[in-house]
Motif scaffolding. Structure first.
Motif, PDB file in Angstrom:
ATOM      1  N   LYS A 170     -20.536  -8.771  -4.194  1.00  0.00           N
ATOM      2  CA  LYS A 170     -19.942  -7.490  -4.600  1.00  0.00           C
ATOM      3  C   LYS A 170     -18.922  -7.001  -3.582  1.00  0.00           C
ATOM      4  O   LYS A 170     -18.707  -5.796  -3.410  1.00  0.00           O
ATOM      5  CB  LYS A 170     -21.013  -6.407  -4.796  1.00  0.00           C
ATOM      6  N   ALA A 171     -18.303  -7.949  -2.869  1.00  0.00           N
ATOM      7  CA  ALA A 171     -17.284  -7.615  -1.866  1.00  0.00           C
ATOM      8  C   ALA A 171     -16.050  -8.471  -2.117  1.00  0.00           C
ATOM      9  O   ALA A 171     -16.113  -9.519  -2.781  1.00  0.00           O
ATOM     10  CB  ALA A 171     -17.823  -7.858  -0.458  1.00  0.00           C
ATOM     11  N   TYR A 172     -14.906  -8.031  -1.570  1.00  0.00           N
ATOM     12  CA  TYR A 172     -13.669  -8.778  -1.749  1.00  0.00           C
ATOM     13  C   TYR A 172     -13.570  -9.929  -0.754  1.00  0.00           C
ATOM     14  O   TYR A 172     -13.930  -9.788   0.424  1.00  0.00           O
ATOM     15  CB  TYR A 172     -12.459  -7.864  -1.584  1.00  0.00           C
ATOM     16  N   VAL A 174      -0.334   0.457   2.586  1.00  0.00           N
ATOM     17  CA  VAL A 174      -0.897   1.132   3.749  1.00  0.00           C
ATOM     18  C   VAL A 174       0.115   2.096   4.353  1.00  0.00           C
ATOM     19  O   VAL A 174       1.259   1.728   4.639  1.00  0.00           O
ATOM     20  CB  VAL A 174      -1.363   0.116   4.805  1.00  0.00           C
ATOM     21  N   SER A 175      -0.305   3.347   4.529  1.00  0.00           N
ATOM     22  CA  SER A 175       0.533   4.369   5.144  1.00  0.00           C
ATOM     23  C   SER A 175      -0.062   4.745   6.500  1.00  0.00           C
ATOM     24  O   SER A 175      -1.277   4.639   6.702  1.00  0.00           O
ATOM     25  CB  SER A 175       0.604   5.612   4.254  1.00  0.00           C
ATOM     26  N   ARG A 233      -7.336   0.398   4.193  1.00  0.00           N
ATOM     27  CA  ARG A 233      -7.826  -0.905   4.660  1.00  0.00           C
ATOM     28  C   ARG A 233      -9.337  -1.074   4.508  1.00  0.00           C
ATOM     29  O   ARG A 233      -9.814  -2.205   4.383  1.00  0.00           O
ATOM     30  CB  ARG A 233      -7.449  -1.112   6.127  1.00  0.00           C
ATOM     31  N   GLU A 234     -10.070   0.028   4.536  1.00  0.00           N
ATOM     32  CA  GLU A 234     -11.527  -0.081   4.557  1.00  0.00           C
ATOM     33  C   GLU A 234     -12.214   0.646   3.400  1.00  0.00           C
ATOM     34  O   GLU A 234     -12.842   0.015   2.547  1.00  0.00           O
ATOM     35  CB  GLU A 234     -12.067   0.452   5.895  1.00  0.00           C
ATOM     36  N   TYR A 251     -13.443   0.210  -4.574  1.00  0.00           N
ATOM     37  CA  TYR A 251     -12.957  -0.594  -5.693  1.00  0.00           C
ATOM     38  C   TYR A 251     -13.898  -1.762  -5.971  1.00  0.00           C
ATOM     39  O   TYR A 251     -14.202  -2.070  -7.132  1.00  0.00           O
ATOM     40  CB  TYR A 251     -11.549  -1.123  -5.406  1.00  0.00           C
ATOM     41  N   ALA A 252     -14.367  -2.409  -4.911  1.00  0.00           N
ATOM     42  CA  ALA A 252     -15.277  -3.543  -5.076  1.00  0.00           C
ATOM     43  C   ALA A 252     -16.597  -3.087  -5.684  1.00  0.00           C
ATOM     44  O   ALA A 252     -17.135  -3.721  -6.603  1.00  0.00           O
ATOM     45  CB  ALA A 252     -15.510  -4.234  -3.738  1.00  0.00           C
TER      46      ALA A 252
END
Length: 208
Positions: A178-180, A132-133, A141-142, A148-149
């Protein structure tokens, strides 16, 4: 009023597009850019990402970001099974309008088809990692985890800076939703058996 605003926007856009001093990517096409476009846009800044059809440019990298990526790549490579490879800052095609560039990816070895490859396919990626930058907190974060998921990448790590140290949030894809789902938070040591054996001393960042 709406019609005049639209006409003015089209006129301004036309003038910009015909300005020979501007690069071709300065004004996006009406439908947005595609993943394939990134390989053909001249003079595109290094490490440009494509999120939802829009180009995302990267700010100068912080020291923490560089060092933690080095630490992770070294630690992963040390114990990585022969069937996998680890790469840093290579883009992944998630869909026609999605081509982000994770800070670290672990992928199947057969995905490496030659030295000129510029992107990998989501189906070949086992793990995506984002550090995270400050300028990309919401994306890291979101939005990126959502993408990706949705693309079916089974494992995702998010790394946050905490007083110069690294905190690693480990996620695994729930095939039903289908979510992390968060499976662990690691501070001083990253020790996992999934998706492969890994043991990294995160405090080493202080000596690098």
């Amino acid at each position: 009023m709406v019609a005049s605003v639209g006409a003015m926007t089209a006129e301004v856009r036309s003038e910009i597009m015909t300005d020979p001093q501007l690069p071709g990517w300065a004004v996006p096409p009406p439908e947005g850019f595609t993943a394939d476009d990134l390989d053909h846009l001249a003079d595109l800044p290094a490490h440009t990402e494509l999120i939802d059809g829009s180009l995302v440019f990267v700010s100068p990298q912080q020291d923490f970001h560089s060092v933690i990526v080095d630490l992770l790549v070294t630690g992963i490579r040390r114990s990585l099974p022969k069937a996998f490879r680890v790469r840093r800052q290579m883009s992944v095609v998630l869909g026609p309008r999605q081509r982000p560039e994770p800070d670290v990816v672990v992928l199947r070895a057969e995905a490496l088809t030659g030295p000129d490859v510029t992107a990998y396919q989501a189906d070949d990626v086992v793990l995506a990692v984002e550090v995270v930058s400050p300028d990309s907190e919401t994306r890291d974060r979101e939005r990126k985890p959502q993408l990706y998921a949705a693309a079916g990448i089974r494992h995702f790590w998010r790394i946050e800076q905490n007083g110069g140290r690294a905190t690693v949030y480990v996620y695994e894809l729930d095939p039903a939703t289908k979510a992390y789902a968060l499976t662990g938070i690691h501070h001083d040591k990253l020790q996992l058996s999934v998706p492969f054996e890994i043991d990294v001393d995160l405090t080493e960042i202080e000596r690098l």
